[in-house]
Design a protein around this motif. Structure first.
Motif, mmCIF file in Angstrom:
data_model
loop_
_atom_site.group_PDB
_atom_site.id
_atom_site.type_symbol
_atom_site.label_atom_id
_atom_site.label_comp_id
_atom_site.label_asym_id
_atom_site.label_seq_id
_atom_site.Cartn_x
_atom_site.Cartn_y
_atom_site.Cartn_z
ATOM 1 N N TYR A 1 -33.970 -27.076 31.960
ATOM 2 C CA TYR A 1 -34.799 -25.870 31.892
ATOM 3 C C TYR A 1 -34.108 -24.794 31.065
ATOM 4 N N GLU A 2 -32.807 -24.658 31.211
ATOM 5 C CA GLU A 2 -32.065 -23.684 30.416
ATOM 6 C C GLU A 2 -32.229 -23.981 28.922
ATOM 7 N N LYS A 3 -32.185 -25.263 28.570
ATOM 8 C CA LYS A 3 -32.368 -25.653 27.171
ATOM 9 C C LYS A 3 -33.800 -25.401 26.720
ATOM 10 N N LEU A 4 -34.766 -25.619 27.632
ATOM 11 C CA LEU A 4 -36.169 -25.369 27.287
ATOM 12 C C LEU A 4 -36.380 -23.882 26.966
ATOM 13 N N VAL A 5 -35.810 -23.015 27.781
ATOM 14 C CA VAL A 5 -35.929 -21.575 27.514
ATOM 15 C C VAL A 5 -35.214 -21.225 26.213
ATOM 16 N N GLY A 6 -34.048 -21.804 26.013
ATOM 17 C CA GLY A 6 -33.320 -21.585 24.766
ATOM 18 C C GLY A 6 -32.207 -20.571 24.864
ATOM 19 N N ARG A 7 -32.256 -19.716 25.857
ATOM 20 C CA ARG A 7 -31.211 -18.746 26.120
ATOM 21 C C ARG A 7 -31.068 -18.573 27.628
ATOM 22 N N CYS A 8 -29.876 -18.167 28.061
ATOM 23 C CA CYS A 8 -29.637 -17.945 29.483
ATOM 24 C C CYS A 8 -29.469 -16.449 29.747
ATOM 25 N N PHE A 9 -30.141 -15.973 30.767
ATOM 26 C CA PHE A 9 -30.064 -14.569 31.145
ATOM 27 C C PHE A 9 -28.662 -14.227 31.647
ATOM 28 N N VAL A 10 -28.152 -13.084 31.206
ATOM 29 C CA VAL A 10 -26.840 -12.610 31.656
ATOM 30 C C VAL A 10 -26.991 -11.394 32.558
ATOM 31 N N ILE A 11 -27.650 -10.336 32.041
ATOM 32 C CA ILE A 11 -27.823 -9.086 32.785
ATOM 33 C C ILE A 11 -28.805 -8.225 32.006
ATOM 34 N N HIS A 12 -29.260 -7.145 32.619
ATOM 35 C CA HIS A 12 -30.051 -6.168 31.854
ATOM 36 C C HIS A 12 -29.711 -4.760 32.334
ATOM 37 N N PRO A 13 -29.706 -3.793 31.419
ATOM 38 C CA PRO A 13 -29.528 -2.402 31.821
ATOM 39 C C PRO A 13 -30.793 -1.874 32.478
ATOM 40 N N MET A 14 -30.762 -0.598 32.883
ATOM 41 C CA MET A 14 -31.961 0.015 33.463
ATOM 42 C C MET A 14 -33.096 0.023 32.444
ATOM 43 N N LEU A 15 -34.310 -0.016 32.960
ATOM 44 C CA LEU A 15 -35.475 -0.003 32.079
ATOM 45 C C LEU A 15 -35.462 1.258 31.208
ATOM 46 N N GLN A 16 -35.640 1.056 29.902
ATOM 47 C CA GLN A 16 -35.608 2.159 28.955
ATOM 48 C C GLN A 16 -36.608 1.909 27.828
#
Length: 257
Positions: A124-139
């Motif tokens: 599934y990670e390969k299907l998405v193509g990238r792996c989520f790391v983190i995100h800052p506050m919504l901006q």
């Protein structure tokens, strides 16, 4: 009274099967599971998808149950994981999704559907193509077109002011993707995050939407789409519909090896 009941029964039967009588283009399955982080968007998104289905004449199956992936998916030109990650799938559902893609199925991965526990399901990670790391506050930030030839950009300006969670990604599997949209990190603060967490940004190369070929099919990914109001926004819906249409039909852009 009997004639009235019969008339009502006929009317109900007709009303319940408009898709069967219509000359539809293709069928799409949308999985939208209510989870801890995303649930309030569901009724808004469903209404918008139903309008898209009527406007663009395609069959829409909407479900909150991942068990649909244990059944026959071959009738669907594309499946949409709408804020619903594969990490929620059991073994049988994972196997069903893999069979579908290996047989030439197509997928659309939206926002939180990108996120999967590292190592839980490498396919599934390969299907998405990238792996989520983190995100800052919504901006609010500026989104730019990387590939103006892709249908997911046709309804968007070259520079688009948008507010979202700007996911940061890693690429542990070395997957080659074809970016469609990117976010300009100079237009927001990549380090603005909650106490105890650290976000650093990705620099000049920060895709937020992309496509690539997986197995025998097509995959379109967008990290945009955090809240319900976005599913009322015409520009966002143009972006999302362009990705769904491309995944289902393969028109506009052809997958690269």
């Amino acid at each position: 009274m009997k004639k009235t009941l019969n008339a009502l029964a006929v009317a109900a039967a007709v009303a319940s099967t408009p898709a069967l009588a219509a000359d539809t283009q293709f069928a799409v399955l949308v999985l939208a599971m209510p989870t801890k982080y995303h649930y309030e968007y569901i009724p808004v998104a469903r209404e918008s998808f139903e309008k898209l289905a009527k406007l663009h004449t395609f069959d829409l199956t909407w479900t909150a149950q991942p068990g649909a992936f244990e059944g026959d998916l071959s009738k669907y030109a594309a499946v949409v994981l709408l804020n619903s990650s594969g990490e929620e799938f059991n073994e049988a559902q994972r196997a069903g999704f893999e069979r579908y893609m290996k047989a030439g199925g197509n997928a659309v991965v939206v926002h939180r559907a990108i996120i999967s526990k590292p190592g839980l399901w490498p396919w599934y990670e390969k299907l998405v193509g990238r792996c989520f790391v983190i995100h800052p506050m919504l901006q609010t930030a500026v989104v730019t077109k990387v590939d103006a030839s892709h249908p997911a950009t046709f309804g968007l300006p070259d520079k688009w002011i948008w507010s979202d969670e700007w996911y940061e990604f890693s690429n542990p599997h070395g997957v080659k993707i074809n970016p469609v949209l990117a976010v300009d990190e100079r237009t927001y603060d990549p380090k603005k995050i909650w106490p105890g967490q650290v976000a650093t940004g990705m620099g000049a190369d920060h895709p937020v939407s992309w496509w690539h070929a997986v197995e025998k099919g097509r995959v379109f990914v967008t990290a945009l789409g955090h809240n319900g109001e976005m599913y009322r926004d015409g520009r966002y819906l143009d972006h999302l519909w362009g990705g769904v249409w491309w995944a289902a039909k393969g028109l506009g852009v052809s997958p690269k090896p």
